[in-house]
Write a protein that holds these residues in place. Structure first.
Motif, PDB file in Angstrom:
ATOM      1  N   PRO A 137       4.532  12.506  -7.918  1.00 34.63           N
ATOM      2  CA  PRO A 137       3.133  12.615  -8.366  1.00 34.63           C
ATOM      3  C   PRO A 137       2.921  12.340  -9.849  1.00 34.63           C
ATOM      4  CG  PRO A 137       3.682  14.422  -6.894  1.00 34.63           C
ATOM      5  CD  PRO A 137       4.955  13.678  -7.156  1.00 34.63           C
ATOM      6  N   ARG A 154       2.828   8.605 -10.265  1.00 32.40           N
ATOM      7  CA  ARG A 154       1.612   8.021  -9.675  1.00 32.40           C
ATOM      8  C   ARG A 154       0.417   8.256 -10.590  1.00 32.40           C
ATOM      9  NH1 ARG A 154       3.436  10.540  -4.680  1.00 32.40           N
ATOM     10  NH2 ARG A 154       1.637  11.918  -4.765  1.00 32.40           N
ATOM     11  N   THR A 155       0.329   9.462 -11.134  1.00 31.02           N
ATOM     12  CA  THR A 155      -0.779   9.788 -12.037  1.00 31.02           C
ATOM     13  C   THR A 155      -0.708   8.944 -13.302  1.00 31.02           C
ATOM     14  OG1 THR A 155      -0.904  12.035 -11.196  1.00 31.02           O
ATOM     15  CG2 THR A 155      -1.856  11.652 -13.376  1.00 31.02           C
ATOM     16  N   GLY A 181      -1.737   5.432 -12.573  1.00 32.91           N
ATOM     17  CA  GLY A 181      -3.012   5.278 -11.870  1.00 32.91           C
ATOM     18  C   GLY A 181      -2.847   4.707 -10.477  1.00 32.91           C
ATOM     19  N   LEU A 182      -1.723   5.024  -9.833  1.00 34.00           N
ATOM     20  CA  LEU A 182      -1.458   4.488  -8.493  1.00 34.00           C
ATOM     21  C   LEU A 182      -2.209   5.329  -7.467  1.00 34.00           C
ATOM     22  CD1 LEU A 182       2.409   3.949  -8.707  1.00 34.00           C
ATOM     23  CD2 LEU A 182       0.591   2.340  -9.313  1.00 34.00           C
ATOM     24  N   THR A 183      -3.033   4.668  -6.680  1.00 29.64           N
ATOM     25  CA  THR A 183      -3.741   5.367  -5.611  1.00 29.64           C
ATOM     26  C   THR A 183      -3.300   4.807  -4.272  1.00 29.64           C
ATOM     27  OG1 THR A 183      -5.646   3.913  -5.960  1.00 29.64           O
ATOM     28  CG2 THR A 183      -5.712   6.099  -6.993  1.00 29.64           C
ATOM     29  N   ARG A 184      -3.715   3.618  -3.943  1.00 30.09           N
ATOM     30  CA  ARG A 184      -3.353   3.048  -2.645  1.00 30.09           C
ATOM     31  C   ARG A 184      -2.749   1.651  -2.776  1.00 30.09           C
ATOM     32  NH1 ARG A 184      -2.241   3.324   2.411  1.00 30.09           N
ATOM     33  NH2 ARG A 184      -3.303   2.049   3.930  1.00 30.09           N
ATOM     34  N   GLU A 185      -3.528   0.717  -3.301  1.00 32.69           N
ATOM     35  CA  GLU A 185      -3.079  -0.685  -3.381  1.00 32.69           C
ATOM     36  C   GLU A 185      -2.288  -0.910  -4.667  1.00 32.69           C
ATOM     37  OE1 GLU A 185      -3.461  -2.543  -0.683  1.00 32.69           O
ATOM     38  OE2 GLU A 185      -4.486  -0.795   0.153  1.00 32.69           O
ATOM     39  N   ASP A 230      -0.736  -0.417 -10.366  1.00 35.25           N
ATOM     40  CA  ASP A 230      -2.005  -0.367  -9.667  1.00 35.25           C
ATOM     41  C   ASP A 230      -2.490  -1.814  -9.584  1.00 35.25           C
ATOM     42  OD1 ASP A 230      -4.694   0.920  -8.872  1.00 35.25           O
ATOM     43  OD2 ASP A 230      -5.204  -0.357 -10.601  1.00 35.25           O
ATOM     44  N   GLY A 234       2.588   9.052  -0.723  1.00 39.35           N
ATOM     45  CA  GLY A 234       3.033   8.409  -1.954  1.00 39.35           C
ATOM     46  C   GLY A 234       4.291   7.584  -1.799  1.00 39.35           C
ATOM     47  N   SER A 278       0.856  -1.186   0.000  1.00 36.02           N
ATOM     48  CA  SER A 278       0.000   0.000   0.000  1.00 36.02           C
ATOM     49  C   SER A 278       0.888   1.231   0.000  1.00 36.02           C
ATOM     50  CB  SER A 278      -0.882   0.031   1.251  1.00 36.02           C
ATOM     51  OG  SER A 278      -1.761  -1.067   1.264  1.00 36.02           O
TER      52      SER A 278
END
Length: 157
Positions: free
Chosen positions: A101, A104-105, A108-112, A126, A20, A15
């Protein structure tokens, strides 16, 4: 490490923290640290995920880009995308990396997320995208095996 090239393999579910940051599995940290670059890694965008390289491997990639035909627009565009997305990072004392960032964008990485070891590099996916990629590969498994049979790759099972 006796001159042996260490590789990334296996996968782990993790996670991202709210900032981030991502804890690398111990096996991945060992590979990064064995390269002797003080825990430095290069992260960049590729194939819908974030890709990580040891600094040593990244330098080989950058050198190979010096040999491309700069008259070819597609190659210039790819070089721009791949190299400009790259960020040099250092593992913190807890073995975490901060995924910028923009990466991550892109992925498409958010949490898991899933960290996948892929030989000389590791990938950060992701979790849903990773599982979808696995399903697609399984559906086309026979075609992949045919392509392997036609290549120089030997898969001895």
């Amino acid at each position: 490490m006796s001159g042996k090239v260490m590789t990334f393999r296996g996968h782990a579910y993790r996670s991202l923290d709210p900032k981030g940051r991502l804890m690398l599995p111990q096996e991945f940290r060992d590979v990064v640290l064995s390269a002797g670059q003080h825990g430095r890694v290069i992260l960049t965008n590729f194939d819908g995920c974030v890709v990580g390289y040891s600094l040593q491997e990244w330098e080989k990639i950058e050198e190979s880009f010096q040999r491309i035909n700069m008259l070819n627009r597609q190659l210039r565009d790819f070089q721009r995308f791949f190299i400009s997305g790259a960020m040099e990072l250092e593992l913190d004392k807890q073995g975490r990396i901060l995924i910028p960032p923009h990466l991550r964008t892109y992925a498409g990485l958010t949490r898991e997320v899933v960290l996948a070891g892929v030989g000389r590099k590791f990938e950060i996916w992701d979790q849903e995208r990773f599982e979808e990629q696995r399903r697609k590969m399984e559906e086309g498994f026979d075609l992949v095996m045919d392509a392997l049979a036609e290549s120089d790759c030997e898969l001895r099972i």
